[in-house]
Motif scaffolding. Structure first.
Motif, PDB file in Angstrom:
ATOM      1  N   GLN A   2     -25.015 -35.879  -3.010  1.00 33.45           N
ATOM      2  CA  GLN A   2     -24.829 -34.565  -2.412  1.00 33.45           C
ATOM      3  C   GLN A   2     -25.796 -33.622  -3.107  1.00 33.45           C
ATOM      4  O   GLN A   2     -25.964 -33.673  -4.329  1.00 33.45           O
ATOM      5  N   TYR A   3     -26.408 -32.757  -2.328  1.00 30.28           N
ATOM      6  CA  TYR A   3     -27.409 -31.839  -2.871  1.00 30.28           C
ATOM      7  C   TYR A   3     -26.788 -30.466  -2.990  1.00 30.28           C
ATOM      8  O   TYR A   3     -26.148 -29.980  -2.065  1.00 30.28           O
ATOM      9  N   ASP A   4     -26.962 -29.861  -4.171  1.00 30.83           N
ATOM     10  CA  ASP A   4     -26.303 -28.581  -4.417  1.00 30.83           C
ATOM     11  C   ASP A   4     -27.293 -27.493  -4.797  1.00 30.83           C
ATOM     12  O   ASP A   4     -28.364 -27.750  -5.306  1.00 30.83           O
ATOM     13  N   ASP A   5     -26.856 -26.296  -4.526  1.00 33.14           N
ATOM     14  CA  ASP A   5     -27.571 -25.088  -4.912  1.00 33.14           C
ATOM     15  C   ASP A   5     -26.936 -24.653  -6.233  1.00 33.14           C
ATOM     16  O   ASP A   5     -25.713 -24.521  -6.311  1.00 33.14           O
ATOM     17  N   PRO A   6     -27.721 -24.441  -7.296  1.00 30.20           N
ATOM     18  CA  PRO A   6     -27.122 -24.076  -8.579  1.00 30.20           C
ATOM     19  C   PRO A   6     -26.337 -22.754  -8.546  1.00 30.20           C
ATOM     20  O   PRO A   6     -25.539 -22.495  -9.426  1.00 30.20           O
ATOM     21  N   CYS A   7     -26.563 -21.945  -7.510  1.00 31.65           N
ATOM     22  CA  CYS A   7     -25.823 -20.683  -7.385  1.00 31.65           C
ATOM     23  C   CYS A   7     -24.528 -20.850  -6.601  1.00 31.65           C
ATOM     24  O   CYS A   7     -23.779 -19.906  -6.393  1.00 31.65           O
ATOM     25  N   SER A   8     -24.266 -22.077  -6.143  1.00 32.45           N
ATOM     26  CA  SER A   8     -23.032 -22.372  -5.418  1.00 32.45           C
ATOM     27  C   SER A   8     -22.117 -23.174  -6.342  1.00 32.45           C
ATOM     28  O   SER A   8     -22.582 -23.967  -7.148  1.00 32.45           O
TER      29      SER A   8
END
Length: 181
Positions: free
Chosen positions: A119-125
């Protein structure tokens, strides 16, 4: 080839491969603290840190593990990014994973294994905040559409370098239908 996750932290690797696999950063917004002139702040979850670029950057780590990575789809860019001159196409991922697990269990009979897509995440999420980093990557790598097999041997069993395992067909895995077909 099966590789310890720490291998990918080498700065000499290509941009597509270089990653801190056993850690993820989360960026907690601290704009109110910046406006108030503070250089440190505390998050709602209790993490305290220095403010950088308007955020408190929290790193979540897990112990080193062993992994094998593949793409879920054929992508034109992948051979170039990984300096590959060949590809392995796995038609029955469930059977492959079962054989791979059997190969690892010959080395480490009680090893825990986790298989699945990244899963790919946004560090601000913070959607993935409570998940271990083994199946999370920064969204800059989302084009890779990665699928991985992760094994968690004990610290004393952790290999120092990449190694090969034997994956062989056996009667049991050949007779089972593959749910991924």
């Amino acid at each position: 080839m099966v590789t310890p996750s720490t291998f990918y932290s080498q700065a000499s690797l290509s941009k597509a491969m270089h990653d801190l696999e056993s850690e993820r950063q989360f960026h907690h917004p601290a704009f109110d603290a910046v406006r108030a002139g503070r250089t440190r702040a505390k998050t709602k979850s209790g993490f305290e840190g220095t403010i950088k670029d308007g955020f408190i950057k929290e790193t979540v780590r897990c112990p080193d593990y062993v992994l094998w990575c593949a793409c879920r789809d054929i992508g034109r860019r992948m051979p170039d990014d990984f300096n590959a001159d060949a590809a392995l196409i796995i038609r029955k991922p469930g059977v492959f994973a079962s054989r791979f697990e059997s190969g690892l269990k010959k080395l480490w009979p009680r090893v825990k294994i986790k298989v699945g897509p990244v899963q790919y995440d946004d560090p601000c999420s913070f959607v993935h905040r409570n998940k271990r980093p083994v199946h999370l990557k920064h969204f800059q790598f989302a084009y890779q559409r990665e699928w991985r097999l992760c094994a968690f041997p004990t610290a004393s069993q952790m290999p120092a370098a990449a190694f090969n395992i034997s994956i062989s067909a056996d009667a049991e895995s050949e007779s089972q239908p593959d749910a991924d077909d």
